[in-house]
Scaffold this motif. Structure first.
Motif, PDB file in Angstrom:
ATOM      1  N   GLY A  68      12.147  36.219 -37.746  1.00  0.00           N
ATOM      2  CA  GLY A  68      12.918  36.903 -36.700  1.00  0.00           C
ATOM      3  C   GLY A  68      12.418  36.478 -35.331  1.00  0.00           C
ATOM      4  N   ARG A  69      12.241  37.470 -34.455  1.00  0.00           N
ATOM      5  CA  ARG A  69      11.779  37.172 -33.090  1.00  0.00           C
ATOM      6  C   ARG A  69      10.402  36.527 -33.095  1.00  0.00           C
ATOM      7  N   LEU A  70       9.637  36.780 -34.150  1.00  0.00           N
ATOM      8  CA  LEU A  70       8.317  36.162 -34.322  1.00  0.00           C
ATOM      9  C   LEU A  70       8.569  34.783 -34.930  1.00  0.00           C
ATOM     10  N   GLY A 109      12.377  48.146 -38.757  1.00  0.00           N
ATOM     11  CA  GLY A 109      12.403  47.249 -37.599  1.00  0.00           C
ATOM     12  C   GLY A 109      12.469  47.980 -36.283  1.00  0.00           C
ATOM     13  N   ALA A 110      12.707  47.200 -35.239  1.00  0.00           N
ATOM     14  CA  ALA A 110      12.519  47.646 -33.864  1.00  0.00           C
ATOM     15  C   ALA A 110      13.333  48.872 -33.470  1.00  0.00           C
ATOM     16  N   SER A 111      14.599  48.966 -33.928  1.00  0.00           N
ATOM     17  CA  SER A 111      15.460  50.039 -33.415  1.00  0.00           C
ATOM     18  C   SER A 111      15.515  51.273 -34.303  1.00  0.00           C
ATOM     19  N   LEU A 169      17.697  38.052 -47.378  1.00  0.00           N
ATOM     20  CA  LEU A 169      18.761  37.253 -46.783  1.00  0.00           C
ATOM     21  C   LEU A 169      18.497  37.171 -45.286  1.00  0.00           C
ATOM     22  N   GLU A 170      18.445  35.956 -44.761  1.00  0.00           N
ATOM     23  CA  GLU A 170      18.127  35.784 -43.346  1.00  0.00           C
ATOM     24  C   GLU A 170      19.111  34.796 -42.724  1.00  0.00           C
ATOM     25  N   GLN A 171      19.732  35.204 -41.630  1.00  0.00           N
ATOM     26  CA  GLN A 171      20.741  34.337 -41.007  1.00  0.00           C
ATOM     27  C   GLN A 171      20.139  33.120 -40.304  1.00  0.00           C
ATOM     28  N   SER A 179       3.445  37.120 -28.287  1.00  0.00           N
ATOM     29  CA  SER A 179       2.276  36.276 -28.114  1.00  0.00           C
ATOM     30  C   SER A 179       0.967  37.045 -28.279  1.00  0.00           C
ATOM     31  N   PHE A 180       1.016  38.370 -28.340  1.00  0.00           N
ATOM     32  CA  PHE A 180      -0.182  39.149 -28.642  1.00  0.00           C
ATOM     33  C   PHE A 180       0.265  40.542 -29.089  1.00  0.00           C
ATOM     34  N   PHE A 181      -0.692  41.334 -29.563  1.00  0.00           N
ATOM     35  CA  PHE A 181      -0.309  42.668 -30.033  1.00  0.00           C
ATOM     36  C   PHE A 181      -1.510  43.607 -29.981  1.00  0.00           C
ATOM     37  N   LEU A 194       9.624  40.503 -38.950  1.00  0.00           N
ATOM     38  CA  LEU A 194       8.356  41.066 -39.428  1.00  0.00           C
ATOM     39  C   LEU A 194       8.565  42.380 -40.173  1.00  0.00           C
ATOM     40  N   GLY A 195       9.543  43.182 -39.711  1.00  0.00           N
ATOM     41  CA  GLY A 195       9.831  44.439 -40.404  1.00  0.00           C
ATOM     42  C   GLY A 195      10.259  44.171 -41.839  1.00  0.00           C
ATOM     43  N   GLY A 196      11.189  43.245 -42.026  1.00  0.00           N
ATOM     44  CA  GLY A 196      11.693  42.916 -43.361  1.00  0.00           C
ATOM     45  C   GLY A 196      10.612  42.283 -44.222  1.00  0.00           C
ATOM     46  N   ARG A 229      23.882  34.781 -43.728  1.00  0.00           N
ATOM     47  CA  ARG A 229      24.193  35.905 -42.837  1.00  0.00           C
ATOM     48  C   ARG A 229      25.063  36.932 -43.544  1.00  0.00           C
ATOM     49  N   VAL A 230      24.645  38.172 -43.499  1.00  0.00           N
ATOM     50  CA  VAL A 230      25.467  39.254 -44.060  1.00  0.00           C
ATOM     51  C   VAL A 230      26.657  39.443 -43.126  1.00  0.00           C
ATOM     52  N   VAL A 231      27.873  39.376 -43.686  1.00  0.00           N
ATOM     53  CA  VAL A 231      29.058  39.558 -42.837  1.00  0.00           C
ATOM     54  C   VAL A 231      29.858  40.806 -43.213  1.00  0.00           C
ATOM     55  N   GLY A 273       9.567  52.451 -34.160  1.00  0.00           N
ATOM     56  CA  GLY A 273       9.977  51.745 -32.954  1.00  0.00           C
ATOM     57  C   GLY A 273       9.601  50.279 -32.947  1.00  0.00           C
ATOM     58  N   THR A 274       9.506  49.737 -31.742  1.00  0.00           N
ATOM     59  CA  THR A 274       9.394  48.293 -31.580  1.00  0.00           C
ATOM     60  C   THR A 274       7.959  47.829 -31.341  1.00  0.00           C
ATOM     61  N   GLY A 275       7.761  46.508 -31.469  1.00  0.00           N
ATOM     62  CA  GLY A 275       6.437  45.914 -31.316  1.00  0.00           C
ATOM     63  C   GLY A 275       5.910  45.573 -32.697  1.00  0.00           C
ATOM     64  N   LEU A 276       5.091  44.527 -32.787  1.00  0.00           N
ATOM     65  CA  LEU A 276       4.677  44.037 -34.106  1.00  0.00           C
ATOM     66  C   LEU A 276       3.967  45.098 -34.958  1.00  0.00           C
ATOM     67  N   PRO A 277       2.910  45.747 -34.453  1.00  0.00           N
ATOM     68  CA  PRO A 277       2.234  46.710 -35.341  1.00  0.00           C
ATOM     69  C   PRO A 277       3.131  47.897 -35.688  1.00  0.00           C
ATOM     70  N   ILE A 297      17.698  47.298 -44.588  1.00  0.00           N
ATOM     71  CA  ILE A 297      18.337  46.593 -43.470  1.00  0.00           C
ATOM     72  C   ILE A 297      17.298  46.367 -42.378  1.00  0.00           C
ATOM     73  N   ASN A 298      17.029  45.087 -42.117  1.00  0.00           N
ATOM     74  CA  ASN A 298      16.081  44.747 -41.047  1.00  0.00           C
ATOM     75  C   ASN A 298      16.847  44.281 -39.795  1.00  0.00           C
ATOM     76  N   ALA A 299      18.150  44.108 -39.907  1.00  0.00           N
ATOM     77  CA  ALA A 299      18.971  43.874 -38.709  1.00  0.00           C
ATOM     78  C   ALA A 299      18.910  45.142 -37.871  1.00  0.00           C
TER      79      ALA A 299
HETATM   80  C1  LIG Z   1      10.576  37.272 -26.066  1.00  0.00           C
HETATM   81  C2  LIG Z   1       9.923  38.391 -26.836  1.00  0.00           C
HETATM   82  C3  LIG Z   1       8.557  38.622 -26.677  1.00  0.00           C
HETATM   83  C4  LIG Z   1       7.937  39.644 -27.381  1.00  0.00           C
HETATM   84  N1  LIG Z   1       6.592  39.811 -27.246  1.00  0.00           N
HETATM   85  C5  LIG Z   1       5.954  40.724 -27.998  1.00  0.00           C
HETATM   86  C6  LIG Z   1       4.530  40.779 -27.982  1.00  0.00           C
HETATM   87  O1  LIG Z   1       3.855  40.019 -27.271  1.00  0.00           O
HETATM   88  N2  LIG Z   1       3.921  41.711 -28.785  1.00  0.00           N
HETATM   89  C7  LIG Z   1       4.640  42.553 -29.613  1.00  0.00           C
HETATM   90  O2  LIG Z   1       4.035  43.360 -30.329  1.00  0.00           O
HETATM   91  N3  LIG Z   1       5.996  42.496 -29.651  1.00  0.00           N
HETATM   92  C8  LIG Z   1       6.660  41.599 -28.882  1.00  0.00           C
HETATM   93  N4  LIG Z   1       8.024  41.497 -28.944  1.00  0.00           N
HETATM   94  C9  LIG Z   1       8.757  42.444 -29.813  1.00  0.00           C
HETATM   95  C10 LIG Z   1       8.682  42.027 -31.268  1.00  0.00           C
HETATM   96  O3  LIG Z   1       9.057  40.692 -31.387  1.00  0.00           O
HETATM   97  C11 LIG Z   1       9.633  42.887 -32.075  1.00  0.00           C
HETATM   98  O4  LIG Z   1       9.381  44.263 -31.876  1.00  0.00           O
HETATM   99  C12 LIG Z   1       9.495  42.607 -33.578  1.00  0.00           C
HETATM  100  O5  LIG Z   1       9.338  41.232 -33.837  1.00  0.00           O
HETATM  101  C13 LIG Z   1      10.733  43.147 -34.250  1.00  0.00           C
HETATM  102  O6  LIG Z   1      10.733  42.814 -35.603  1.00  0.00           O
HETATM  103  P1  LIG Z   1      11.983  43.235 -36.482  1.00  0.00           P
HETATM  104  O7  LIG Z   1      11.646  42.889 -37.876  1.00  0.00           O
HETATM  105  O8  LIG Z   1      12.379  44.606 -36.174  1.00  0.00           O
HETATM  106  O9  LIG Z   1      13.204  42.409 -35.896  1.00  0.00           O
HETATM  107  P2  LIG Z   1      13.588  40.857 -35.888  1.00  0.00           P
HETATM  108  O10 LIG Z   1      12.406  40.028 -35.637  1.00  0.00           O
HETATM  109  O11 LIG Z   1      14.713  40.718 -34.944  1.00  0.00           O
HETATM  110  O12 LIG Z   1      14.099  40.594 -37.363  1.00  0.00           O
HETATM  111  C14 LIG Z   1      15.379  40.965 -37.793  1.00  0.00           C
HETATM  112  C15 LIG Z   1      15.929  39.808 -38.584  1.00  0.00           C
HETATM  113  O13 LIG Z   1      17.198  40.168 -39.103  1.00  0.00           O
HETATM  114  C16 LIG Z   1      18.021  39.025 -39.048  1.00  0.00           C
HETATM  115  N5  LIG Z   1      19.422  39.457 -39.118  1.00  0.00           N
HETATM  116  C17 LIG Z   1      20.096  40.206 -38.205  1.00  0.00           C
HETATM  117  N6  LIG Z   1      21.369  40.407 -38.601  1.00  0.00           N
HETATM  118  C18 LIG Z   1      21.492  39.775 -39.797  1.00  0.00           C
HETATM  119  C19 LIG Z   1      22.571  39.604 -40.702  1.00  0.00           C
HETATM  120  N7  LIG Z   1      23.786  40.130 -40.462  1.00  0.00           N
HETATM  121  N8  LIG Z   1      22.361  38.881 -41.820  1.00  0.00           N
HETATM  122  C20 LIG Z   1      21.147  38.337 -42.085  1.00  0.00           C
HETATM  123  N9  LIG Z   1      20.088  38.442 -41.255  1.00  0.00           N
HETATM  124  C21 LIG Z   1      20.264  39.171 -40.128  1.00  0.00           C
HETATM  125  C22 LIG Z   1      17.661  38.365 -37.745  1.00  0.00           C
HETATM  126  O14 LIG Z   1      18.036  37.006 -37.699  1.00  0.00           O
HETATM  127  C23 LIG Z   1      16.144  38.560 -37.734  1.00  0.00           C
HETATM  128  O15 LIG Z   1      15.467  37.485 -38.305  1.00  0.00           O
HETATM  129  C24 LIG Z   1       8.692  40.483 -28.254  1.00  0.00           C
HETATM  130  C25 LIG Z   1      10.055  40.249 -28.407  1.00  0.00           C
HETATM  131  C26 LIG Z   1      10.665  39.217 -27.716  1.00  0.00           C
HETATM  132  C27 LIG Z   1      12.125  38.960 -27.923  1.00  0.00           C
END
Ligand SMILES: Cc1cc2nc3c(=O)[nH]c(=O)nc-3n(C[C@H](O)[C@H](O)[C@H](O)COP(=O)(O)OP(=O)(O)OC[C@H]3O[C@@H](n4cnc5c(N)ncnc54)[C@H](O)[C@@H]3O)c2cc1C
Length: 493
Positions: free
Chosen positions: A39-41, A463-465, A31-33, A56-58, A12-14, A247-249, A469-473, A276-278
């Motif tokens: 991602g987690r969504l 993204g999350a880290s 680019l998505e692996q 499942s909610f936010f 979602l961040g990316g 996948r970026v290597v 910080g973390t969480g969808l919004p 970078i969304n990793a």
């Molecule tokens: C089981 C679970 C339940 C959750 N429930 C909730 C909830 O109810 N409500 C809420 O708000 N949040 C929830 N979260 C947290 C939420 O999912 C995350 O905070 C948010 O989705 C993070 O988004 P992101 O874009 O940072 O990361 P990600 O979704 O992890 O996206 C990063 C992407 O980068 C890709 N990537 C990584 N390395 C590489 C590479 N080398 N090359 C190419 N692609 C790469 C990954 O495959 C991934 O698709 C939950 C998380 C989990 C795991």
């Protein structure tokens, strides 16, 4: 000519960064692996059932509105407010608490255990709300270029909140409520931060304000994956390609700039800018060899719990369960003390169950339910091995069946388990940590891996880290922050 941006990761961040940047005139490629964006969504489709595998909610639904308003497009999915927010089933209690945002109704739920609840809750949430609003624009929705601006911004937060830094979440609850059950229920949000209510400062009870007073909780009609699908379709229309199974290597850099990234097939992807969304912490260690992010250093950081998730297709309708439910044991203090450190699977698991088919019949065949069970467990620094996955799943399913009065085991027609190992592999989550870096005071703002690279002038993180910080919004806010930085530092020419 528009600056070309490559985004590594389509979580979602990316995705939200891609949307903002594409509409700002940048030429974006992703680019998505994984085999699918989100991602987690993400989703799992199996045996006629469709499961949202992660979120499942936010809260803070207005951040999604802001995203689409900022690009002048309608929201490509429909939001649905949760009411009740969730139910809580504590082992040994006859009553299943329904948690309403309407405090008058919530007071009725707690009438037997917490007299005068509504007045107490109003007072508690008023203070929590003040922390939320006094930090929203000073800390959360603000870019920091280094430690000094962050500390200066922190210094503008009204001093009246200072005692909350030194009091625990649990202690603050104790100043307002007497009932152990009320305190337990209100403190569940602390675990999302990667902490327990006993060791996290009470400033974080602002999360209770977000759920119970401010914007509540929301999901999406037709399932959470509609968010990723909707954004991906808009990106396609805008000419943004998402290259899945890519996948970026490795990365190539020179003279303070990233030149390109290389995928697993040896294809080199050049760009002017990289997002970078990793994971922002482990990426710096693994691909940029940064000394502050070696495995040893990463292992010493605080991470959120790992997910142990079960996806069940069940024959029949289960009346004894609502859409969003927490199932807790009767040993909360012991649980909180051990859950981050235990090297074995929990023998009294605490878990969350989402029955999407209660409000979205298309996700299960007629007459069936689809159950998503999430049991937070220690990450793989602590519990490395998951050979006992089936046993933990069996225990949870048996416990759940007993508590809702339905033989779930005998009626299961589809079963999938993701241990922290699968989560780590699918999305490169560090040691399987589900929400990424924790949110202790030592890992927020300028103490969190920054959203702009320290050495490479054309690399940003979302993204999350990273911040905020973390969480969808929150990752959607993160995409706004880096878009502000990119458009300012590298305007489209
Ligand atoms: C089981 C679970 C339940 C959750 N429930 C909730 C909830 O109810 N409500 C809420 O708000 N949040 C929830 N979260 C947290 C939420 O999912 C995350 O905070 C948010 O989705 C993070 O988004 P992101 O874009 O940072 O990361 P990600 O979704 O992890 O996206 C990063 C992407 O980068 C890709 N990537 C990584 N390395 C590489 C590479 N080398 N090359 C190419 N692609 C790469 C990954 O495959 C991934 O698709 C939950 C998380 C989990 C795991």
């Amino acid at each position: 000519m528009a600056e070309k941006v490559v985004i590594a990761g389509a979580g979602l961040g990316g995705l939200s960064a891609a949307l903002r940047l594409a509409y700002a005139g940048y030429k974006v490629e992703m680019l998505e692996q994984h085999e699918r964006p989100g991602g987690r969504l993400n989703i799992l489709q199996k045996d006629g059932f469709t499961f949202d595998i992660g979120p499942s909610f936010f809260s803070m639904s207005y951040e999604f509105r802001e995203l689409f308003d900022s690009i002048g497009e309608p929201m490509p999915f429909e939001l649905n407010e949760l009411n009740p927010l969730y139910t809580v089933n504590i082992e040994g209690r006859e009553k299943v608490y329904r948690i309403f945002k309407d405090l008058e109704r919530l007071a009725l739920e707690f009438s037997a255990i917490e007299p005068d609840f509504e007045r107490k809750a109003e007072k508690y949430l008023k203070r929590a709300g003040e922390v939320f609003h006094d930090t929203e624009y000073r800390i959360v929705k603000k870019n920091f270029n280094g430690m000094l601006p962050f500390l200066l911004s922190m210094a503008t937060v009204p001093k009246k909140h200072l005692p909350k830094m030194f009091r625990s979440f649990w202690a603050e609850l104790g100043r307002h409520f007497e009932s152990e059950d009320v305190k337990i229920i209100f403190s569940l949000v602390a675990f999302f931060l990667g902490a327990t209510p006993f060791n996290t400062p009470s400033v974080y009870n602002l999360l209770n304000y977000t759920e119970l007073k401010h914007d509540g909780y929301w999901n999406v009609k037709g399932g959470m994956y509609k968010i990723a699908e909707g954004i991906a379709a808009m990106l396609e229309k805008k000419g943004v390609k998402i290259h899945c199974n890519t996948r970026v290597v490795s990365v190539q850099e020179d003279a303070g700039k990233m030149l390109s990234v290389t995928d697993q097939n040896g294809k080199v992807w050049n760009a002017d800018l990289f997002v970078i969304n990793a994971d922002a912490a482990s990426f710096r260690g693994k691909f940029l060899n940064r000394r502050g992010f070696t495995e040893k250093k990463l292992d010493n950081m605080d991470w959120t719990l790992a997910p142990f998730t079960i996806y069940l297709g069940v024959k029949g309708k289960i009346d004894g369960i609502a859409h969003h439910n927490y199932f807790l044991g009767n040993n909360f203090r012991q649980y909180a003390k051990t859950i981050f450190r235990s090297t074995v699977a929990p023998d009294k698991p605490y878990y969350y169950v989402n029955v999407a088919s209660k409000s979205n019949p298309e996700c299960a065949p007629e007459g069936c339910e689809n159950l998503f069970i999430l049991c937070p467990v220690p990450d793989r620094r602590v519990k490395h091995d998951w050979n006992d996955a089936d046993k933990l799943a069996d225990d949870i399913i048996q416990n759940l069946g007993k508590r809702v009065g339905y033989d779930i085991k005998a009626n299961t027609i589809s079963r999938t388990i993701y241990t922290p190992l699968e989560w780590e592999k699918m999305f490169s989550l560090y040691r399987g940590s589900g929400l990424g870096l924790a949110h202790g005071m030592n890992q927020i703002g300028a103490f969190r891996p920054a959203n702009k690279d320290e050495k490479l002038n054309n690399v940003y993180y979302v993204g999350a880290s990273t911040h905020p910080g973390t969480g969808l919004p929150i990752v959607v806010i993160g995409s706004k922050l880096i878009t502000e930085k990119i458009t300012h530092e590298h305007p489209v020419v």
